[in-house]
Design a protein around this motif. Structure first.
Motif, short mmCIF file in Angstrom:
data_model
loop_
_atom_site.label_atom_id
_atom_site.label_comp_id
_atom_site.label_asym_id
_atom_site.label_seq_id
_atom_site.Cartn_x
_atom_site.Cartn_y
_atom_site.Cartn_z
N ALA A 24 39.53 43.72 29.51
CA ALA A 24 40.40 43.06 30.47
C ALA A 24 39.85 43.32 31.87
N VAL A 25 39.91 42.30 32.71
CA VAL A 25 39.37 42.42 34.06
C VAL A 25 40.47 42.09 35.05
N GLN A 26 40.58 42.93 36.08
CA GLN A 26 41.55 42.67 37.14
C GLN A 26 40.79 42.54 38.46
N ALA A 27 41.08 41.48 39.18
CA ALA A 27 40.44 41.25 40.47
C ALA A 27 41.51 41.37 41.55
N LYS A 28 41.22 42.16 42.56
CA LYS A 28 42.20 42.38 43.62
C LYS A 28 41.86 41.60 44.89
N THR A 29 40.58 41.34 45.10
CA THR A 29 40.18 40.63 46.32
C THR A 29 39.59 39.27 45.95
N PRO A 30 39.58 38.34 46.90
CA PRO A 30 38.96 37.04 46.63
C PRO A 30 37.49 37.16 46.24
N GLU A 31 36.78 38.13 46.80
CA GLU A 31 35.38 38.32 46.46
C GLU A 31 35.23 38.74 45.00
N GLN A 32 36.11 39.62 44.52
CA GLN A 32 36.07 40.03 43.12
C GLN A 32 36.39 38.86 42.21
N ARG A 34 35.81 35.71 42.82
CA ARG A 34 34.65 34.83 42.83
C ARG A 34 33.55 35.40 41.93
N GLU A 35 33.34 36.71 41.99
CA GLU A 35 32.32 37.35 41.17
C GLU A 35 32.64 37.22 39.68
N ILE A 36 33.88 37.40 39.32
CA ILE A 36 34.29 37.26 37.92
C ILE A 36 34.09 35.82 37.45
N SER A 37 34.43 34.87 38.31
CA SER A 37 34.24 33.47 37.97
C SER A 37 32.76 33.15 37.75
N GLN A 38 31.90 33.67 38.61
CA GLN A 38 30.46 33.44 38.46
C GLN A 38 29.93 34.05 37.16
N ILE A 39 30.39 35.24 36.83
CA ILE A 39 29.93 35.89 35.60
C ILE A 39 30.39 35.10 34.38
N ALA A 40 31.64 34.64 34.39
CA ALA A 40 32.15 33.85 33.27
C ALA A 40 31.35 32.57 33.10
N LYS A 41 31.03 31.91 34.20
CA LYS A 41 30.22 30.68 34.12
C LYS A 41 28.82 30.98 33.59
N GLN A 42 28.26 32.11 33.97
CA GLN A 42 26.94 32.50 33.48
C GLN A 42 26.95 32.75 31.98
#
Length: 57
Positions: A24-32, A34-42
């Motif tokens: 499970a991944v939790q993102a607290k900031t917009p940058e996090q 965005r990073e999670i979204s990029q990794i998922a797309k990759q």
């Protein structure tokens, strides 16, 4: 882990293969986020053949 060939064989039958995240991944900031979204797309791009085999059965 299954190979692409194994998944294609399994996808030809009536059985389904569940794809679940390992952690499970939790993102607290917009940058996090965005990073999670990029990794998922990759990951999707790298494993597109497997996902397509599961979808197109």
């Amino acid at each position: 882990m299954f190979t692409v060939e194994q998944l294609q064989k399994r996808s030809a039958t009536e059985r389904r293969v569940m794809i679940r995240p390992k952690v499970a991944v939790q993102a607290k900031t917009p940058e996090q986020k965005r990073e999670i979204s990029q990794i998922a797309k990759q990951v999707i791009a790298e494993h597109y053949a497997v996902l397509a085999a599961l979808k197109d059965r």
